[in-house]
Design an enzyme around this catalytic site. Structure first.
Site, PDB file in Angstrom:
ATOM      1  N   ARG A 184       3.909  -4.279  -9.940  1.00 33.24           N
ATOM      2  CA  ARG A 184       3.003  -3.221 -10.262  1.00 33.24           C
ATOM      3  C   ARG A 184       3.692  -2.125 -11.025  1.00 33.24           C
ATOM      4  NH1 ARG A 184      -0.334  -2.133  -6.091  1.00 33.24           N
ATOM      5  NH2 ARG A 184       0.011  -4.023  -4.861  1.00 33.24           N
ATOM      6  N   ASP A 232       0.848  -1.198   0.000  1.00 30.15           N
ATOM      7  CA  ASP A 232       0.000   0.000   0.000  1.00 30.15           C
ATOM      8  C   ASP A 232       0.881   1.245   0.000  1.00 30.15           C
ATOM      9  OD1 ASP A 232      -2.185  -1.615   0.081  1.00 30.15           O
ATOM     10  OD2 ASP A 232      -2.676  -1.267   2.175  1.00 30.15           O
ATOM     11  N   LYS A 249     -11.245 -12.766  -5.153  1.00 25.30           N
ATOM     12  CA  LYS A 249      -9.833 -13.020  -4.895  1.00 25.30           C
ATOM     13  C   LYS A 249      -9.638 -13.669  -3.534  1.00 25.30           C
ATOM     14  CE  LYS A 249      -5.362 -10.642  -4.828  1.00 25.30           C
ATOM     15  NZ  LYS A 249      -4.671  -9.335  -4.916  1.00 25.30           N
ATOM     16  N   GLU A 279      -1.535 -13.661  -9.982  1.00 29.64           N
ATOM     17  CA  GLU A 279      -0.816 -12.419  -9.716  1.00 29.64           C
ATOM     18  C   GLU A 279       0.497 -12.766  -9.044  1.00 29.64           C
ATOM     19  OE1 GLU A 279      -2.917  -9.792  -7.193  1.00 29.64           O
ATOM     20  OE2 GLU A 279      -4.565  -9.405  -8.588  1.00 29.64           O
ATOM     21  N   ALA A 315       2.906 -11.904  -5.922  1.00 30.65           N
ATOM     22  CA  ALA A 315       2.659 -11.359  -4.585  1.00 30.65           C
ATOM     23  C   ALA A 315       3.575 -10.179  -4.287  1.00 30.65           C
ATOM     24  CB  ALA A 315       2.849 -12.445  -3.533  1.00 30.65           C
ATOM     25  N   LEU A 316       4.821 -10.274  -4.742  1.00 35.71           N
ATOM     26  CA  LEU A 316       5.805  -9.229  -4.488  1.00 35.71           C
ATOM     27  C   LEU A 316       6.243  -8.632  -5.812  1.00 35.71           C
ATOM     28  CD1 LEU A 316       7.992 -11.132  -1.853  1.00 35.71           C
ATOM     29  CD2 LEU A 316       6.106  -9.538  -1.412  1.00 35.71           C
ATOM     30  N   THR A 374      -2.780 -15.225  -5.828  1.00 41.65           N
ATOM     31  CA  THR A 374      -1.439 -14.672  -5.880  1.00 41.65           C
ATOM     32  C   THR A 374      -0.375 -15.772  -5.752  1.00 41.65           C
ATOM     33  OG1 THR A 374      -0.016 -13.003  -4.872  1.00 41.65           O
ATOM     34  CG2 THR A 374      -1.492 -14.197  -3.403  1.00 41.65           C
ATOM     35  N   GLU A 415      -9.722  -9.148  -0.666  1.00 41.01           N
ATOM     36  CA  GLU A 415      -9.654 -10.607  -0.641  1.00 41.01           C
ATOM     37  C   GLU A 415     -10.743 -11.206   0.240  1.00 41.01           C
ATOM     38  OE1 GLU A 415      -4.787 -10.831  -1.109  1.00 41.01           O
ATOM     39  OE2 GLU A 415      -5.695 -10.727   0.876  1.00 41.01           O
TER      40      GLU A 415
END
Length: 439
Positions: free
Chosen positions: A365, A24, A230, A321, A323-324, A283, A109
């Site tokens: 991202r 975030d 998710k 996805e 995760a990191l 993820t 989630e």
């Protein structure tokens, strides 16, 4: 802009706060009118055994409570989604929206906020990896529901509160009476009752959210986008007997104990996805077990395989996805391997013996780090590999081979990316960098 570029958009219906968890980069609280309602009705939020009320999202036990100025949270969620749909339809953009991901809890989630970092409330009990987390069933609506369940089970004494021996956010399984491998309370009649109730309430919430979304995007519009939910990648303690961190998050997923059989905690969630024709977003796609400390018994590879196998058995598509945010070759190799799937025998896919290809993959991202020279170069080649190495799964074997070097050169010579340093300085962290759909 998306339509003009002949691209598609996946929209996330976010009913949670941002700013309290990993990844975030900025803070967005719940709407002011929700926070004001929670001042009058504190049980609107999930609550732990210490009385900490988590402001990340509304408690699932309040789904049908008329606590938001005469409306229920479910009615509010539906109004939000309907407003989005009406606006998109009015602008003639419904064909651009390919997927609607419905937020079902913290971070969007379907889980309980069992391991909050609590950046919003730094004085509260803060979770740190690899803590087991805590059960979030201490608001009054949850306790009332638990009391009824205990009474119906013929054990009124089981309905008073959550387990008394489950420890705290940062305990390890062997430090508690509930989660320890041998003679833990999870491996008892009471433990089975409580965990069945706790996980069952989560699954029912997911079912309500999917029904709510379908009533908006399927029953009242023509060309409908895919609906998705998710699940969280709670991979720490996955290779232990009790799967403690998954249990507090709401996934009743355990190995066989001395008194109880092995339990697949993700099958009930996969079933509701199958019933509603929804995708399951998950993820951990880039992770390997060996990348994590041994003592925390992490199992991202086994966890992802278990979920994908269950989804294959019920005909549910899985979207992946990372995760990191990683730009290393090991992560890219693992992502491509997972996205490709295993073999082409559809019967073995249906049995869960082999894994089908993933329906899509979202790279997280779009950050300043992505546009650093080495990172951007490796990312462009990764995208080219995704196009080439998953082509057979997407349909057309005659698609042109994508040359990563040519793509990179064209991008660097374009007006948009002529100066990576300027792009990097102007990029805000927190957005999706790329998505590969229907691989």
């Amino acid at each position: 802009m998306v339509k003009k570029a002949d691209l598609k958009l996946n929209a996330v219906m976010s009913f949670h706060a941002c700013g309290a968890n990993v990844g975030d980069y900025f803070r967005v609280t719940l709407p002011k009118w929700v926070l004001e309602a929670a001042e009058k009705d504190p049980d609107l939020f999930f609550t732990d055994q210490y009385g900490y009320r988590n402001p990340e999202c509304i408690s699932l036990w309040a789904d049908n409570a008329k606590t938001l100025d005469g409306r229920t949270p479910l009615e509010s969620y539906r109004d939000f989604m309907q407003s989005f749909r009406d606006e998109i339809e009015a602008r003639g953009l419904m064909d651009v929206v390919e997927e609607i991901s419905v937020g079902c809890g913290p971070c969007g989630e379907l889980r309980y906020p069992a391991y909050p970092e609590n950046k919003i409330s730094p004085n509260s009990s803060q979770w740190q990896f690899p803590g087991i987390g805590e059960f979030q069933c201490y608001d009054q609506r949850a306790l009332g529901n638990l009391a009824r369940a205990g009474s119906e089970a013929g054990h009124i004494e089981w309905g008073g509160a959550g387990p008394h021996d489950a420890g705290g956010y940062n305990n390890l399984p062997h430090e508690t009476g509930f989660f320890r491998a041998q003679h833990g309370s999870w491996d008892s009649e009471y433990g089975q009752f409580f965990l069945s109730w706790y996980s069952g309430e989560l699954v029912e919430h997911g079912d309500r959210m999917l029904r709510c979304a379908r009533s908006v995007f399927e029953e009242e519009c023509g060309d409908c986008p895919t609906i998705a939910i998710k699940c969280a990648g709670v991979h720490w303690w996955y290779n232990s007997r009790s799967h403690a961190a998954e249990l507090t998050a709401g996934y009743f997923n355990t190995r066989s104990g001395d008194n109880v059989p092995e339990r697949d905690g993700y099958e009930p969630i996969v079933k509701i996805c199958g019933r509603h024709g929804a995708r399951l977003n998950f993820t951990c796609t880039e992770m390997r077990d060996i990348e994590h400390p041994f003592f925390s018994r992490c199992g991202p590879e086994g966890l992802l395989r278990q979920i994908r196998a269950a989804a294959a058995r019920y005909g549910v598509k899985v979207a992946g996805e990372n995760a990191l945010c990683r730009f290393d070759q090991d992560a890219y190799d693992k992502i491509i391997t997972n996205c490709r799937g295993e073999g082409s025998d559809r019967e073995l896919w249906r049995q869960g013996a082999l894994l089908p290809p993933m329906a899509s993959f979202t790279f997280l991202r779009l950050s300043k780090e992505l546009f650093e020279d080495d990172n951007f170069n490796s990312f462009v080649h990764f995208v080219a590999r995704m196009a080439n190495e998953t082509r057979a799964l997407g349909g057309n074997d005659e698609d042109k081979f994508v040359n990563g070097n040519e793509v990179l050169e064209a991008l660097l010579n374009s007006e948009i990316l002529s100066n990576l340093a300027e792009v990097r300085d102007e990029t805000s962290s927190g957005f999706v960098a790329a998505q590969f759909s229907d691989l």
